[in-house]
Design a protein around this motif. Structure first.
Motif, PDB file in Angstrom:
ATOM      1  N   THR A 122      35.623  -7.056  23.256  1.00 10.92           N
ATOM      2  CA  THR A 122      35.495  -6.175  24.417  1.00 10.92           C
ATOM      3  C   THR A 122      34.368  -5.195  24.133  1.00 10.92           C
ATOM      4  O   THR A 122      34.302  -4.643  23.037  1.00 10.92           O
ATOM      5  CB  THR A 122      36.806  -5.392  24.638  1.00 10.92           C
ATOM      6  OG1 THR A 122      37.887  -6.310  24.680  1.00 10.92           O
ATOM      7  CG2 THR A 122      36.779  -4.591  25.925  1.00 10.92           C
ATOM      8  N   GLU A 177      35.312  -9.190  38.883  1.00 10.46           N
ATOM      9  CA  GLU A 177      36.547  -9.903  38.521  1.00 10.46           C
ATOM     10  C   GLU A 177      37.226 -10.596  39.711  1.00 10.46           C
ATOM     11  O   GLU A 177      38.402 -10.942  39.602  1.00 10.46           O
ATOM     12  CB  GLU A 177      37.547  -8.959  37.840  1.00 10.46           C
ATOM     13  CG  GLU A 177      37.025  -8.297  36.576  1.00 10.46           C
ATOM     14  CD  GLU A 177      38.101  -7.545  35.795  1.00 10.46           C
ATOM     15  OE1 GLU A 177      39.122  -8.148  35.458  1.00 10.46           O
ATOM     16  OE2 GLU A 177      37.897  -6.349  35.530  1.00 10.46           O
ATOM     17  N   ASP A 197      45.030  -8.402  32.806  1.00  8.61           N
ATOM     18  CA  ASP A 197      44.511  -7.211  32.147  1.00  8.61           C
ATOM     19  C   ASP A 197      43.396  -7.657  31.200  1.00  8.61           C
ATOM     20  O   ASP A 197      43.449  -8.762  30.659  1.00  8.61           O
ATOM     21  CB  ASP A 197      45.638  -6.569  31.333  1.00  8.61           C
ATOM     22  CG  ASP A 197      45.262  -5.194  30.813  1.00  8.61           C
ATOM     23  OD1 ASP A 197      45.706  -4.211  31.409  1.00  8.61           O
ATOM     24  OD2 ASP A 197      44.530  -5.113  29.796  1.00  8.61           O
ATOM     25  N   LYS A 199      42.913  -6.963  28.316  1.00  3.30           N
ATOM     26  CA  LYS A 199      43.376  -7.153  26.938  1.00  3.30           C
ATOM     27  C   LYS A 199      43.925  -8.567  26.715  1.00  3.30           C
ATOM     28  O   LYS A 199      44.195  -8.952  25.590  1.00  3.30           O
ATOM     29  CB  LYS A 199      44.482  -6.159  26.624  1.00  3.30           C
ATOM     30  CG  LYS A 199      43.978  -4.761  26.410  1.00  3.30           C
ATOM     31  CD  LYS A 199      44.977  -3.992  25.609  1.00  3.30           C
ATOM     32  CE  LYS A 199      45.238  -2.652  26.108  1.00  3.30           C
ATOM     33  NZ  LYS A 199      46.087  -2.203  26.999  1.00  3.30           N
ATOM     34  N   HIS A 260      52.414   3.746  32.919  1.00  2.00           N
ATOM     35  CA  HIS A 260      52.172   4.678  31.814  1.00  2.00           C
ATOM     36  C   HIS A 260      52.164   6.103  32.331  1.00  2.00           C
ATOM     37  O   HIS A 260      51.632   6.379  33.392  1.00  2.00           O
ATOM     38  CB  HIS A 260      50.786   4.429  31.199  1.00  2.00           C
ATOM     39  CG  HIS A 260      50.786   3.376  30.146  1.00  2.00           C
ATOM     40  ND1 HIS A 260      49.662   2.682  29.795  1.00  2.00           N
ATOM     41  CD2 HIS A 260      51.775   2.923  29.329  1.00  2.00           C
ATOM     42  CE1 HIS A 260      49.957   1.837  28.823  1.00  2.00           C
ATOM     43  NE2 HIS A 260      51.228   1.949  28.535  1.00  2.00           N
ATOM     44  N   SER A 264      45.518   6.178  31.321  1.00  2.00           N
ATOM     45  CA  SER A 264      44.108   6.508  31.022  1.00  2.00           C
ATOM     46  C   SER A 264      43.313   6.610  32.315  1.00  2.00           C
ATOM     47  O   SER A 264      42.325   7.325  32.380  1.00  2.00           O
ATOM     48  CB  SER A 264      43.463   5.420  30.165  1.00  2.00           C
ATOM     49  OG  SER A 264      44.021   5.408  28.890  1.00  2.00           O
ATOM     50  N   HIS A 269      48.549   1.927  38.980  1.00  2.00           N
ATOM     51  CA  HIS A 269      48.571   0.540  38.530  1.00  2.00           C
ATOM     52  C   HIS A 269      49.840   0.313  37.714  1.00  2.00           C
ATOM     53  O   HIS A 269      50.390   1.246  37.124  1.00  2.00           O
ATOM     54  CB  HIS A 269      47.318   0.194  37.713  1.00  2.00           C
ATOM     55  CG  HIS A 269      47.112   1.081  36.533  1.00  2.00           C
ATOM     56  ND1 HIS A 269      46.460   2.290  36.611  1.00  2.00           N
ATOM     57  CD2 HIS A 269      47.489   0.951  35.238  1.00  2.00           C
ATOM     58  CE1 HIS A 269      46.432   2.859  35.418  1.00  2.00           C
ATOM     59  NE2 HIS A 269      47.057   2.071  34.562  1.00  2.00           N
ATOM     60  N   ARG A 286      55.785   6.463  26.342  1.00  4.34           N
ATOM     61  CA  ARG A 286      54.676   6.361  27.304  1.00  4.34           C
ATOM     62  C   ARG A 286      54.981   5.432  28.481  1.00  4.34           C
ATOM     63  O   ARG A 286      54.450   5.623  29.578  1.00  4.34           O
ATOM     64  CB  ARG A 286      53.437   5.854  26.555  1.00  4.34           C
ATOM     65  CG  ARG A 286      52.203   5.946  27.370  1.00  4.34           C
ATOM     66  CD  ARG A 286      50.965   6.192  26.544  1.00  4.34           C
ATOM     67  NE  ARG A 286      49.853   6.301  27.438  1.00  4.34           N
ATOM     68  CZ  ARG A 286      48.844   5.440  27.480  1.00  4.34           C
ATOM     69  NH1 ARG A 286      48.786   4.438  26.637  1.00  4.34           N
ATOM     70  NH2 ARG A 286      47.882   5.599  28.358  1.00  4.34           N
TER      71      ARG A 286
HETATM   72  N1  GTA Z   1      41.142  -6.422  34.205  1.00  3.54           N
HETATM   73  O1  GTA Z   1      37.737  -3.495  33.513  1.00  3.54           O
HETATM   74  C1  GTA Z   1      38.927  -3.762  33.362  1.00  3.54           C
HETATM   75  C2  GTA Z   1      39.864  -2.904  32.701  1.00  3.54           C
HETATM   76  N2  GTA Z   1      39.764  -1.682  32.112  1.00  3.54           N
HETATM   77  C3  GTA Z   1      38.574  -0.857  31.977  1.00  3.54           C
HETATM   78  C4  GTA Z   1      40.993  -1.327  31.651  1.00  3.54           C
HETATM   79  N3  GTA Z   1      41.864  -2.285  31.945  1.00  3.54           N
HETATM   80  C5  GTA Z   1      41.200  -3.286  32.595  1.00  3.54           C
HETATM   81  N4  GTA Z   1      41.652  -4.457  33.092  1.00  3.54           N
HETATM   82  C6  GTA Z   1      40.758  -5.258  33.707  1.00  3.54           C
HETATM   83  N5  GTA Z   1      39.438  -4.913  33.853  1.00  3.54           N
HETATM   84  O2  GTA Z   1      46.073  -2.039  30.259  1.00  3.54           O
HETATM   85  C7  GTA Z   1      43.286  -2.277  31.680  1.00  3.54           C
HETATM   86  C8  GTA Z   1      43.641  -1.731  30.312  1.00  3.54           C
HETATM   87  C9  GTA Z   1      45.033  -1.145  30.526  1.00  3.54           C
HETATM   88  C10 GTA Z   1      45.035  -0.801  32.011  1.00  3.54           C
HETATM   89  C11 GTA Z   1      44.969   0.688  32.206  1.00  3.54           C
HETATM   90  O3  GTA Z   1      43.897  -1.378  32.582  1.00  3.54           O
HETATM   91  O4  GTA Z   1      43.623  -2.731  29.324  1.00  3.54           O
HETATM   92  P1  GTA Z   1      46.370   2.794  31.521  1.00  3.54           P
HETATM   93  O5  GTA Z   1      45.623   3.606  32.541  1.00  3.54           O
HETATM   94  O6  GTA Z   1      47.819   3.020  31.463  1.00  3.54           O
HETATM   95  O7  GTA Z   1      45.623   3.083  30.181  1.00  3.54           O
HETATM   96  O8  GTA Z   1      46.171   1.258  31.794  1.00  3.54           O
HETATM   97  P2  GTA Z   1      45.839   2.611  28.696  1.00  3.54           P
HETATM   98  O9  GTA Z   1      46.928   1.636  28.587  1.00  3.54           O
HETATM   99  O10 GTA Z   1      45.859   3.797  27.820  1.00  3.54           O
HETATM  100  O11 GTA Z   1      44.443   1.992  28.437  1.00  3.54           O
HETATM  101  P3  GTA Z   1      44.020   1.064  27.331  1.00  3.54           P
HETATM  102  O12 GTA Z   1      42.580   0.894  27.537  1.00  3.54           O
HETATM  103  O13 GTA Z   1      44.883  -0.107  27.398  1.00  3.54           O
HETATM  104  O14 GTA Z   1      44.262   1.824  25.927  1.00  3.54           O
HETATM  105  C12 GTA Z   1      45.460   1.779  25.165  1.00  3.54           C
HETATM  106  C13 GTA Z   1      45.200   1.406  23.724  1.00  3.54           C
HETATM  107  O15 GTA Z   1      45.102  -0.015  23.652  1.00  3.54           O
HETATM  108  C14 GTA Z   1      43.856   1.906  23.198  1.00  3.54           C
HETATM  109  O16 GTA Z   1      43.902   3.194  22.666  1.00  3.54           O
HETATM  110  C15 GTA Z   1      43.554   0.871  22.155  1.00  3.54           C
HETATM  111  O17 GTA Z   1      44.173   1.196  20.927  1.00  3.54           O
HETATM  112  C16 GTA Z   1      44.142  -0.391  22.696  1.00  3.54           C
HETATM  113  N6  GTA Z   1      43.135  -1.260  23.340  1.00  3.54           N
HETATM  114  C17 GTA Z   1      42.386  -0.961  24.415  1.00  3.54           C
HETATM  115  N7  GTA Z   1      41.595  -1.982  24.763  1.00  3.54           N
HETATM  116  C18 GTA Z   1      41.833  -2.967  23.879  1.00  3.54           C
HETATM  117  C19 GTA Z   1      41.306  -4.275  23.704  1.00  3.54           C
HETATM  118  N8  GTA Z   1      40.363  -4.758  24.533  1.00  3.54           N
HETATM  119  N9  GTA Z   1      41.773  -5.017  22.692  1.00  3.54           N
HETATM  120  C20 GTA Z   1      42.726  -4.553  21.867  1.00  3.54           C
HETATM  121  N10 GTA Z   1      43.272  -3.317  21.986  1.00  3.54           N
HETATM  122  C21 GTA Z   1      42.830  -2.529  22.955  1.00  3.54           C
END
Ligand code: GTA
Length: 329
Positions: A122, A177, A197, A199, A260, A264, A269, A286
């Motif tokens: 990513t 997407e 997602d 991830k 959550h 973030s 969502h 969370r």
């Molecule tokens: N399809 O462009 C996107 C996109 N973005 C920018 C975020 N998400 C996306 N999905 C698509 N396209 O599950 C997803 C995120 C998340 C959700 C937002 O939207 O993957 P949230 O607002 O509750 O925020 O959810 P959250 O969960 O904190 O965000 P995030 O980014 O998942 O961070 C949580 C922790 O997960 C991070 O601190 C990190 O440790 C871990 N993490 C983040 N991204 C990755 C990754 N790509 N691989 C592994 N671990 C990761």
């Protein structure tokens, strides 16, 4: 700063529409896997590593901060689960190097063919300071937020300091997407888009991770939800469960569906993950199960405007500083 179209094309050459194709009819429903067929060029060839923000041997991930042409970027590398379907290929097509042998025990270095040896990657580019902080390993603290604290401390802070939700609007407006969307209900009040997602690599359902994004744009988080939003939440839950059952063969008893707090990204969502998968952020500090959220609002329409909520914040989070300044920590 926003990237110009030329810069975007330089670093992220246009990706052709993905090809969706049905995968194995294994009696568990049609597992739809979208796969991009186009090579995207190596956007990372110009990546200069500055620091490892965090890594985990258990998760098999590393979060790296660096620069691409002088601008900050974050790259996340993650080794992916081994798919059962490719086991026979791994056994027959790999090179095996003996490391040690002792009685009935032996260990090897197995070099699998390149196509079975992917690293999910990513890229966040250009990354803001907030992204760099977010991915840095940090100590966490649990905050106690009364309804009054929310309005006097948290809300002003998140209004001024938040991640852009442009990526969310791009999905809703089919600017990004669009080929990954699995389901859409276009109703402006109760409608939503359901897609993988970022991830999830969509290679195996064991770590299924989808997100439902509401078409309504004025709900920042759990705190804004009232009885007015019950039809929206129920619609997301029921249609999301139906789609996942028909597409991936997972019944609702195998799903963890939650919001959550704090998220973030402040646009409503809902996370859909496989119950057997320990998704990051699915802990009780969370994640709020959508079924509980619905019931709480049914009991008290202003539940989330009046209750004290608890959530973790990281040591360098500006919100923690605000709570400390207000003498709340
Ligand atoms: N399809 O462009 C996107 C996109 N973005 C920018 C975020 N998400 C996306 N999905 C698509 N396209 O599950 C997803 C995120 C998340 C959700 C937002 O939207 O993957 P949230 O607002 O509750 O925020 O959810 P959250 O969960 O904190 O965000 P995030 O980014 O998942 O961070 C949580 C922790 O997960 C991070 O601190 C990190 O440790 C871990 N993490 C983040 N991204 C990755 C990754 N790509 N691989 C592994 N671990 C990761």
């Amino acid at each position: 700063r926003e990237l110009g179209e030329e810069e975007i094309n330089e670093f992220f050459p246009k990706i052709k529409k993905s090809k969706a194709h049905p995968e194995s009819e294994n009696g568990k429903g049609e597992h739809k896997i979208t796969e991009n067929t186009e090579e995207s060029g190596n956007v990372l060839s110009k990546f200069e590593t500055a620091a490892v923000l965090s890594d985990s041997a258990r998760e098999k991930t590393v979060f790296v901060h660096g620069k691409i042409s002088g601008q900050d970027a974050v790259v996340i590398l993650e080794k992916t689960p081994i798919q059962k379907e490719v086991l026979s290929q791994i056994f027959s097509e790999s090179r095996l190097k003996l490391q040690m042998k002792n009685d009935i025990y032996s260990t090897y270095q197995l070099q699998a063919p390149a196509h079975l040896n992917e690293i999910k990657t990513t890229v966040v580019f250009p990354a803001t300071q907030k992204h760099i902080q977010k991915y840095q390993r940090q100590e966490s603290f649990l905050l106690e937020e009364t309804a009054e604290d929310y309005f006097s401390i948290t809300l002003p802070y998140i209004q001024e300091q938040h991640f852009s939700v442009q990526w969310v609007y791009n999905i809703l407006e089919k600017k990004a997407e669009s080929e990954r969307i699995l389901f859409e209900d276009t109703d402006p009040k109760t409608g939503f888009v359901l897609l993988p997602d970022f991830k999830w690599n969509q290679k195996q359902v064991d770590d299924l991770y989808l997100i439902a994004i509401s078409h309504l744009r004025d709900i920042k988080s759990l705190r804004d939800l009232t009885s007015e939003h019950l039809p929206l939440l129920q619609n997301i839950l029921l249609k999301g469960q139906d789609l996942i059952l028909s597409t991936f063969g997972l019944p609702r008893s195998k799903l963890r569906v939650y919001l959550h707090y704090q998220p973030s990204y402040y646009h409503l969502h809902v996370h859909f993950t496989h119950l057997g998968f320990d998704a990051l952020g699915s802990g009780v500090e969370r994640a709020h199960l959508i079924q509980d959220v619905i019931q709480n609002i049914q009991i008290n329409p202003r539940f989330y405007q009046t209750r004290t909520l608890y959530f973790p914040v990281r040591a360098d989070d500006g919100l923690l500083r605000k709570y400390r300044e207000a003498g709340k920590m």
